[in-house]
Design a protein around this motif. Structure first.
Motif, short mmCIF file in Angstrom:
data_model
loop_
_atom_site.label_atom_id
_atom_site.label_comp_id
_atom_site.label_asym_id
_atom_site.label_seq_id
_atom_site.Cartn_x
_atom_site.Cartn_y
_atom_site.Cartn_z
N GLU A 7 -0.99 103.49 36.74
CA GLU A 7 -0.18 102.43 36.14
C GLU A 7 -0.44 101.08 36.80
OE1 GLU A 7 1.46 102.85 33.36
OE2 GLU A 7 0.70 104.90 33.46
N ASP A 8 -0.73 101.10 38.10
CA ASP A 8 -1.05 99.84 38.79
C ASP A 8 -2.32 99.22 38.21
OD1 ASP A 8 1.10 100.05 40.65
OD2 ASP A 8 -0.09 101.47 41.84
N ILE A 9 -3.32 100.07 37.97
CA ILE A 9 -4.60 99.56 37.45
C ILE A 9 -4.41 99.03 36.03
CG2 ILE A 9 -6.97 100.18 36.85
CD1 ILE A 9 -6.98 102.11 39.19
N ILE A 10 -3.63 99.75 35.23
CA ILE A 10 -3.34 99.25 33.88
C ILE A 10 -2.67 97.87 33.97
CG2 ILE A 10 -1.83 99.63 31.87
CD1 ILE A 10 -2.46 102.64 32.15
N GLY A 11 -1.71 97.75 34.88
CA GLY A 11 -1.02 96.46 35.06
C GLY A 11 -1.98 95.36 35.49
N ALA B 68 -8.75 102.46 33.10
CA ALA B 68 -8.02 102.78 34.33
C ALA B 68 -8.40 104.17 34.83
CB ALA B 68 -6.52 102.69 34.08
N GLU B 69 -8.52 105.12 33.89
CA GLU B 69 -8.90 106.48 34.30
C GLU B 69 -10.32 106.51 34.85
OE1 GLU B 69 -8.01 108.80 30.81
OE2 GLU B 69 -5.90 108.27 31.06
N GLN B 70 -11.23 105.77 34.19
CA GLN B 70 -12.62 105.74 34.66
C GLN B 70 -12.72 105.04 36.02
OE1 GLN B 70 -14.33 103.92 31.14
NE2 GLN B 70 -15.03 105.89 30.37
N ALA B 71 -11.92 104.01 36.22
CA ALA B 71 -11.92 103.32 37.52
C ALA B 71 -11.49 104.29 38.63
CB ALA B 71 -10.99 102.12 37.48
N LEU B 72 -10.41 105.03 38.37
CA LEU B 72 -9.92 105.99 39.38
C LEU B 72 -10.95 107.08 39.64
CD1 LEU B 72 -6.16 106.48 38.50
CD2 LEU B 72 -7.08 105.61 40.64
N GLY C 18 -14.38 99.27 41.42
CA GLY C 18 -13.88 100.41 40.64
C GLY C 18 -13.44 99.98 39.25
N MET C 19 -12.75 98.83 39.17
CA MET C 19 -12.27 98.35 37.86
C MET C 19 -13.36 97.62 37.08
SD MET C 19 -8.44 96.95 38.83
CE MET C 19 -8.19 96.25 37.20
N SER C 20 -14.37 97.15 37.78
CA SER C 20 -15.42 96.35 37.14
C SER C 20 -16.38 97.20 36.31
CB SER C 20 -16.19 95.61 38.24
OG SER C 20 -17.33 94.99 37.74
N ARG C 21 -16.74 98.37 36.81
CA ARG C 21 -17.74 99.18 36.11
C ARG C 21 -17.32 99.51 34.67
NH1 ARG C 21 -17.22 102.23 40.84
NH2 ARG C 21 -18.46 101.31 42.51
N PRO C 22 -16.05 99.92 34.42
CA PRO C 22 -15.67 100.20 33.03
C PRO C 22 -15.74 98.95 32.14
CG PRO C 22 -14.10 101.23 34.55
CD PRO C 22 -15.00 100.35 35.37
#
Ligand SMILES: [Fe+2]
Length: 387
Positions: free
Chosen positions: A374-378, A355-359, A262-266
């Motif tokens: 906020e967790d993903i941003i962190g 972070a928004e795109q990952a979610l 999820g975090m990798s694609r952005p």
């Protein structure tokens, strides 16, 4: 919850499996194939070899070699227009994940109108021309998944699409094609596959069918990926990696990926980091953060990978897992985002959007520990600092 399991109808695995393409097409009642291949493999003569073996069975083959790394809607449209110039009942995909995903998108869009973005997750693509996949890299597992990823040429969004129409009807998994993979591609593709298996095993959608497949994949990759990187001609290592990659694809296609993907694609979309590499940049830190959500499963993974002994307790095993993954990434020369050439100011300014795109991709919702924005941003910040 019950699980829905989807697989190719035919899986042929082993040296020389690619030569069985004619027989497999005939067994499926298909006779007018369209080949999607990348330039590298075409240049090595593999497309011509397929064409010759099909000609012996009275089948003509048209070839499209305009595959680009990380397919875009524009590159898919080019292939779609070439397909529509002919009369085809099947698509053969020969190459790495980009070639296979390009072929999948051509196959599903051949029977649809409108833009691909109309069909991204949470929509589904459940029909299309049949695809026979012949992977040349040990990594994406796309030959055995119901998923494909493309970048929207207008918005630069990396779109995840899913559905039965994206599942190949057959896959010919022939490790001989992977023998010429260069070091960086071997390492990145293998680390992508390790993420597939680990994420599938800890996913909230993990199930008794995918669990042993995921563990087997993890075991093979940690043992054989360093060998395949150090000794590219090592057939046993290449064979083990190719099988592991297909297992990883089967595992995540039926249990989902989670927060790493999820975090990798952005990261891939904004900074053009190859897919396996952006996963690897995230792997140790995201794992460390996620452990409390599925501690026993992460401990199982540590034991399967050989980082922990069977006798280690859960706490010790998960600590060894994070240490082991950090060391593996270091051994395989995974660069940090800064070493890759990303400017700290760009990383930080894009973090909220990423972070928004990952979610929005839905994958983080399957993580054992479900993150807030906020967790993903962190986590993006921690990945920058830690590496
Ligand atoms: Fe992946």
């Amino acid at each position: 919850m019950d699980s829905t399991l989807l697989l190719p109808r035919v899986l042929r695995v082993g040296a020389g499996a690619r030569h069985e393409i004619g027989e497999v097409l005939q067994s499926l009642g298909l006779s007018r194939p369209f080949l999607v291949v990348d330039e590298f493999l075409k240049g090595q003569g593999h497309a011509e070899a397929l064409e010759q073996s099909l000609r012996q069975r009275g089948m003509a083959l048209r070839i499209f070699s305009g595959v680009v790394p990380d397919p875009t809607t524009d590159s898919i449209d080019v292939g779609l227009n070439v397909l529509k110039d002919g009369d085809h009942d099947a698509i053969i995909a020969l190459g790495g994940g980009s070639a296979i995903d390009t072929a999948k998108f051509i196959a599903v869009m051949a029977t649809r109108e409108g833009k691909l973005r109309n069909y991204k997750v949470p929509a589904t693509l459940d029909s299309g021309l049949p695809v026979i996949a012949i992977p040349s890299t040990a990594g994406t597992g796309s030959e055995a998944t119901r998923a494909a990823v493309a970048t929207d040429s207008e918005t630069q969004e990396k779109m995840l699409c899913m559905g039965l129409g994206l599942m190949p009807v057959a896959a010919l998994v022939d490790y001989e094609l992977s023998m010429t993979m260069p070091y960086r591609l071997t390492a990145d593709a293998g680390l992508d596959s390790l993420c597939h298996a680990l994420e599938a095993y800890v996913s909230r959608k993990a199930n008794p069918f995918t669990d042993p497949i995921a563990l087997s994949c993890m075991r093979s990759i940690v043992e054989y990926l360093p060998i395949a990187c150090a000794e590219p001609d090592n057939r046993a290592a290449r064979e083990a990696m190719m099988l592991a990659a297909t297992q990883g694809g089967i595992a995540f296609s039926n249990a989902s990926v989670t927060l790493i993907h999820g975090m990798s694609r952005p990261i891939g979309a904004h900074f053009h980091v190859p897919h396996g590499l952006s996963n690897a940049m995230l792997l140790p830190e995201v794992t460390a953060w996620s452990v409390p959500g599925a501690t026993e499963r992460y401990a199982d993974s540590a034991r399967a990978m050989g980082y922990a002994a069977q006798s280690d307790n859960t706490e010790v095993a998960v600590a060894k897992l994070v240490t082991g993954l950090r060391q593996l990434c270091a051994d395989l020369k995974v660069p940090s985002p800064a070493e890759f050439g990303i400017a700290e100011s760009d990383w930080k300014s894009l973090t909220p959007l990423m972070a928004e795109q990952a979610l929005a991709s839905g994958s983080p919702a399957n993580n054992p520990q479900v993150p807030e924005r906020e967790d993903i941003i962190g986590l993006y910040e921690r990945v920058w600092v830690a590496s």
